[in-house]
Each structure stands twice: as structure tokens, then as C-alpha cells.
Design a protein around this motif. Sequence first.
Motif, mmCIF file in Angstrom:
data_model
loop_
_atom_site.group_PDB
_atom_site.id
_atom_site.type_symbol
_atom_site.label_atom_id
_atom_site.label_comp_id
_atom_site.label_asym_id
_atom_site.label_seq_id
_atom_site.Cartn_x
_atom_site.Cartn_y
_atom_site.Cartn_z
ATOM 1 N N LYS A 155 -2.877 1.477 6.521
ATOM 2 C CA LYS A 155 -2.167 1.384 5.324
ATOM 3 C C LYS A 155 -0.813 2.400 5.486
ATOM 4 O O LYS A 155 -0.794 3.882 5.098
ATOM 5 C CB LYS A 155 -2.856 0.983 4.078
ATOM 6 N N GLY A 156 0.557 1.978 4.987
ATOM 7 C CA GLY A 156 1.578 3.403 5.069
ATOM 8 C C GLY A 156 1.560 3.702 5.944
ATOM 9 O O GLY A 156 2.837 5.211 6.380
ATOM 10 N N LYS A 157 0.815 4.110 7.536
ATOM 11 C CA LYS A 157 1.748 5.114 7.975
ATOM 12 C C LYS A 157 1.241 3.797 9.633
ATOM 13 O O LYS A 157 0.992 3.890 10.675
ATOM 14 C CB LYS A 157 -0.213 5.891 8.428
ATOM 15 N N ILE A 158 2.362 3.347 9.492
ATOM 16 C CA ILE A 158 2.275 1.688 10.548
ATOM 17 C C ILE A 158 3.679 1.986 10.706
ATOM 18 O O ILE A 158 4.725 1.942 10.253
ATOM 19 C CB ILE A 158 1.618 0.937 10.177
ATOM 20 N N ASN A 159 4.235 2.023 12.586
ATOM 21 C CA ASN A 159 5.487 2.067 12.783
ATOM 22 C C ASN A 159 5.523 0.630 13.461
ATOM 23 O O ASN A 159 4.648 0.492 14.261
ATOM 24 C CB ASN A 159 6.025 3.360 13.491
ATOM 25 N N VAL A 160 7.081 -0.276 13.309
ATOM 26 C CA VAL A 160 7.174 -1.477 14.194
ATOM 27 C C VAL A 160 8.150 -1.089 14.769
ATOM 28 O O VAL A 160 9.214 -1.157 14.047
ATOM 29 C CB VAL A 160 7.609 -2.365 13.261
ATOM 30 N N LEU A 161 8.681 -2.088 15.658
ATOM 31 C CA LEU A 161 9.752 -2.297 16.669
ATOM 32 C C LEU A 161 10.579 -2.583 15.520
ATOM 33 O O LEU A 161 10.592 -3.162 15.403
ATOM 34 C CB LEU A 161 9.191 -3.131 17.653
ATOM 35 N N ASP A 162 12.055 -1.557 16.397
ATOM 36 C CA ASP A 162 12.880 -2.837 15.428
ATOM 37 C C ASP A 162 13.567 -3.583 16.431
ATOM 38 O O ASP A 162 14.717 -3.722 16.811
ATOM 39 C CB ASP A 162 13.887 -1.211 14.925
ATOM 40 N N SER A 163 13.156 -4.508 16.516
ATOM 41 C CA SER A 163 13.607 -5.987 17.848
ATOM 42 C C SER A 163 12.825 -7.094 16.907
ATOM 43 O O SER A 163 11.965 -7.622 16.805
ATOM 44 C CB SER A 163 12.849 -4.902 18.809
ATOM 45 N N ALA A 196 4.787 -9.082 3.222
ATOM 46 C CA ALA A 196 3.969 -8.901 2.143
ATOM 47 C C ALA A 196 3.620 -7.327 3.304
ATOM 48 O O ALA A 196 2.659 -6.391 2.886
ATOM 49 C CB ALA A 196 2.930 -9.946 2.193
ATOM 50 N N ALA A 197 3.386 -7.675 4.335
ATOM 51 C CA ALA A 197 3.188 -7.212 5.395
ATOM 52 C C ALA A 197 3.956 -5.602 5.507
ATOM 53 O O ALA A 197 3.610 -4.222 5.960
ATOM 54 C CB ALA A 197 3.149 -6.825 6.747
ATOM 55 N N LYS A 198 5.284 -5.633 5.369
ATOM 56 C CA LYS A 198 6.433 -5.469 5.021
ATOM 57 C C LYS A 198 6.052 -3.855 3.656
ATOM 58 O O LYS A 198 5.759 -2.285 4.255
ATOM 59 C CB LYS A 198 7.186 -4.847 4.805
ATOM 60 N N ALA A 199 5.192 -4.043 2.768
ATOM 61 C CA ALA A 199 5.244 -2.747 2.043
ATOM 62 C C ALA A 199 3.480 -2.092 2.682
ATOM 63 O O ALA A 199 3.917 -1.020 2.387
ATOM 64 C CB ALA A 199 4.286 -3.256 0.762
ATOM 65 N N HIS A 200 3.273 -2.685 3.978
ATOM 66 C CA HIS A 200 2.369 -1.188 4.788
ATOM 67 C C HIS A 200 2.655 -0.531 5.442
ATOM 68 O O HIS A 200 2.375 0.247 6.291
ATOM 69 C CB HIS A 200 0.788 -2.127 5.132
ATOM 70 N N TRP A 201 3.981 -0.862 5.664
ATOM 71 C CA TRP A 201 4.830 -0.396 7.049
ATOM 72 C C TRP A 201 5.898 1.174 6.831
ATOM 73 O O TRP A 201 6.023 0.537 5.249
ATOM 74 C CB TRP A 201 5.578 -1.199 7.389
ATOM 75 N N ALA A 202 5.736 1.876 7.649
ATOM 76 C CA ALA A 202 5.953 3.746 7.254
ATOM 77 C C ALA A 202 7.458 3.214 7.747
ATOM 78 O O ALA A 202 8.667 3.793 6.879
ATOM 79 C CB ALA A 202 5.512 4.339 7.759
#
Lengths: 341, 310
Positions: A155-163, A196-202
Motif C-alpha cells: 500500500k502506498g508503494k504502487i506505480n500505475v501506467l499513465d495510460s 478506492a484503489a487509487k488511495a493505495h497508489w503512489a
Amino acid sequence: MKRLLTTAAALVLAGPAFAEGELKVYHWFEYIPQELVDKFTAETGITVTIDTYDSNEAMLASLKAGRMGQYDVAVPGDYMVQIMAGEGLLDTFAPADLPNFGNIAPQWLDVPFDPGRQSSIPYQWGSTSFSVNRDVYQGDIGTLAMIFDPPEELKGKINVLDSQGEVLTLASLYMGIPQCNTDREQLKALSDMLVAAKAHWASFGSDTAKDVLVSGDAAAGMIYNGFSAKARAEGANVEYAYPKEGFVVWMDNVVLLKDAPNRDNALAFMNFLLDPENAAAVTNYAAYTAGVTGVAPFLDAAIAESPENNPPADAPAGSFIEVCDAETQKLYDAIWTNLKK
Amino acid sequence: MAGPGTSGGGGGGGWRPLLVPLLMPTWLTIGIFLVLPVALMAVYSFLTKEFRGGVIWDFTLAAYDQFFVDRGLFGDEPPAIEWTYIAIFWRSIWQAGLATLFCLLVGFPTAWFIATRPASQRGVWLFLITIPYWVNLLIRTVSLKFLIRDNGPLNEGLMALGVLDAPVTLVNTNLAVQLGLFYSYLPFMVLPIYAAVERYNFALSEAAADLYASRWVTLREIVIPVVKPGIVAGCILVFVPSLGAFLAPDLLGGAKTFMIGSLIEEQFKGSLGNWPFGAAASMILMTLVLCALMVYARSASQAAGQGAAR
């Protein structure tokens, strides 16, 4: 002044002859080894200019904003080939124009996004899912929950593609709902799940997807399989997952652009890339998989046998990103804007 | 403007025939590179969005409607005020305002310090201020990210010194964005204030001291009014680019939340491909900035009028 005029005159005079020896390529960042470009120039005498982009959409936007006629070839992903053909941005060729046309692997010959391969040839193909740093998390990573409902360690250490396409497709796979969906309840649920998932993304980032894993800024990240292999090669203890809910498969393709200023050179370049040795050179550089037969003898063993390129036997089939109609796409655009606001 | 008083007096009249040709390059530059693009933007903001980028030449208010009116995900709910974009604008204005404040708090003393050095040393200090500008903004922003990341030198250093027990997460927070804006635009605050302070007549401060003004009163009543043009110029130079910045939010903030700059960028470059909406958002932003500047200009000219009357 006089010298300047002479130079200008020489350029004008040399113009037509010079144009015969040129090729303008619009390509992804970090996707073709310079040695291969040099080899093409050495073999044909054609000088190559490459401009780069970082997403299919950015490439389309740039071409539509008035850069058609400036480039000979581009390298769109599968769904984007279909979109570009629909927009009338692609020219066609006959198989006979490319002596190496027969090298195209049979399963990539008659593809839905370009039936019969009239405008495109395979470049590389691969998959998009995610990787997890095994120093941080040791549990089972074979599920998209790692990204959308992550365990405490990630949690809080996830990168998501900007796509948009990749994020929304993986999210749909996670929820088990179809792409290009118009069901209100399901789309609402998809949107709520993402928020909701975005809260865990960095962070969101595509061209940084590898670097954040290597630097440790992210402990897990949505990523392309070859990019993850590169992260591993650069020392990150990351494992690429083939999640049970499914993952995205894609194929990048070299397309012949409409109004290409150097059509013959473009065809020569496409033919060059269909040569197994040259296709293998791209694979060895980018760590994906070629869509050409006969590459095996030229591949680095580390690439050919990499876990990123060889899904486990029990992995599900991957899904291509589908092209939605304008009305449906509007809904997905709204979900994306709402997610990033 | 061309009253008899000006044209009749002195040798200045000899220049008058040359005025138009001499000003022509400036007018052309402003016309071609400012007025024309803005006009184009204004027109585009009223056009219809073409699917996947581009515009259709049908005039509509759809882009402004999208900005201000919320009709739900499916567009069939009763219209309500759309807070999404207002919130993005508000967040950007807040961040830019904070950056301006911090730049002023640090920039004013810095400029004062440089301006009060002996003339021979000032060049060196100014030179030091400008050195970072030899490096591209993108590279400086990435470097800042390297410095402040969890296992970067800042955190490791503070932990080695025993100040921190665990790293403080700065990267991908609003604080990092703020730091990036502050760091990027600080010299834009220092340089105009320096130019104003350098011209300040320090005899005024001495006179105030002779008349038993405290240091605080001298600063408030004498120094700040005199160097105010420099302060205002600095604030505008920091605030306006901060408002449109997208490098700092993207790289230091993790691109998680849109700022005005990244919202507009995404409309042209990203998957959303909505040019009229991007143009409309730009027009709204420009209108806001222009209004703020006009309010300032009006109050400044009123203040100047009062000053002259006194």
C-alpha cells in the motif's frame, strides 16, 4: 554570406536526390537499437531520422495536428492500427512489395486490427500486467488484487501506467466485466473500485515505470513484460506476474503512413525489419517477442528464456485492448478523468 | 495622446514619422505570436470535439458546459454544478499562491542581502543565483526527486545524524510539488526585488531612524512602499508560471492529481484528446489571471494617484 548562399543553392539542387536517401520514422522511446539503424543505413544508403513518442494517443494527436506527410512510418499498437486505418491515416501495400513478407509468423498474419496485413507488419509483441518487488512482498502475486486491492506491504508503494487503455482494461479484467461496456451498474462499480484503489497508489507514470521499480520508489508497478525484464536486469528484485484474472496482450506494428514522403524507403525499412536477424536484434534490445519466424538462432538466451517472456503453463490467455465506439468511449474517458481529478 | 503639447515641444517631434516603422516589428511579433494564437484558442473553445482529437467546425458551448455543469457519468442526470474542474483550478491557485508566498519570504531577504553587499561583490552573488538556470528545468526537477526520495541523500543524511528514525516520504506528495515550484521559481522573485532594492536610497532609512522610527516601522512605511514594484513583479513572475506548471506535479507529485497545466496538457496530448475542452480551460485560466492583474493594476494606479496627491 556568399558561402551561405552557396550552401543554400547546393541544398536546393541536392534536394530531390537527397530525398531519395531519407526515411522519417515516428517511433516509441527506447525501442530500436542504434546499431540496427546504422546497419540499415550501411546496407541501403538511406539516412534515418527518428522522432519519439510515449503513448499511442500522443502519436495519434501529433499526426492529426498536422504532421501527416512528415513521416514515412510509425509504430502503433494493435488497437491504434485499427483507429488510424479508420481515420484514413494509413497507406496500403501489396505483399509482393516486401520480399520478406513470408517471414511474418502465421498467427500474426491475418490479425483483426489489420486483416491480411495491408498497412502494417509486426514489430514486437508482449504483455502488460504488473511486477512486484520480492524483497518487499513474498506472498502469492498471481492476482490483479496486488494493484487494485493491495496487501498491507504494498500500500502506498504502487506505480500505475499513465495510460487509460491499459489501466481500465486491467481493472475490467480484475472485476470480470467486458471491455467497451455500457452497463451502468458495472461501470459505476468499475469507477468506484478504481477510486478506492487509487488511495493505495503512489504515482502514475509510463516512461518511468521501470525506473521507479529499480530505484525502489515503487514496490509494485503496472508494467510491460520486457520493461520489467529490463528492470530485473538493472538489479531490481522484481517478479513479473501473469495474474489469474487475465492480462493485456499487445502487438506493436510498423505502419506505412498515408502521404509518406519516401514510400519506397519506408517499404525497404519494413522489409529490413522482417529479416529474422534484424527482428531478433530488436528483441534482444527491447526484451519483447518478435512476430517473425526464424528468429530463434539470433536471440540472446537470457531474453529467449526470460520468465517475463514465458508465461507459466497455467496462465490464462491475454486480452487485446478493444476499440470502443465514440459513445461508449465517452464513458471510459469520464471514468479516467474522474480517477485523475 | 498626440496632443499639441507633445508634438509641438522640442526635437522629439523629429522621431515621430519613424515611430510606426520602428514599432512595427513589436506589433507584428505580438500580433503573430500572441493575439493570433489566443484568438485561435478562443475559436477552438467553441467548436465541437472530434472523436480522438481534432475539431469539427460546428459552434457549440459544449466545452464550457463540460467545465461547469455536471450531468453524471452517463450525461442524463439532472444538471448540477461540476466541482471537478473548479477543484483542480482551486488546488492549482492555492499551490501557486503558497509557492509565491514562500518565494517572497525567502527571496526578499536574499535580494536585500545581495543589494547591500559592496558593488564589487554583487555580481558574484547574482551569478550564483543564476547558475541553476544553466540546467534544464526537467533535469533539475528530476534531480530534486532523487534528493528527496525515501532512500535519497536527504532522508539518509537526516537518519545518519539521528534526526529521523524512519524516512519521511516526500516524493509523490503535495509537499514535494510545493517544494518543486518554490525551487523552480525562486530566482524570479529574487531578481526583480534585487533590482528595486539596489535603487533604494538608504539615506531614507537613516532619516527614518533619525526620526525615531523603529526598524519594523521603517521597513513597513518606507522600504516596502519604495521597492513594491519589484515585489509585485516578482510575485507575478512566480505565481503565473506556477499556476500552469505541469512538470512539478507530474514528476514530484506522481501525476496522481491533475493541476491546471496537466489537465490542459492531457486534453491535447493524452488519451482524452478533447481540444475544445483544453482550449476552454485555457481561456478560463487566462481570464482569471487577466482579471487578477487588472484588479491589481487598478488598485496600483489608485494608490499612485493618492501618493501624488499627498
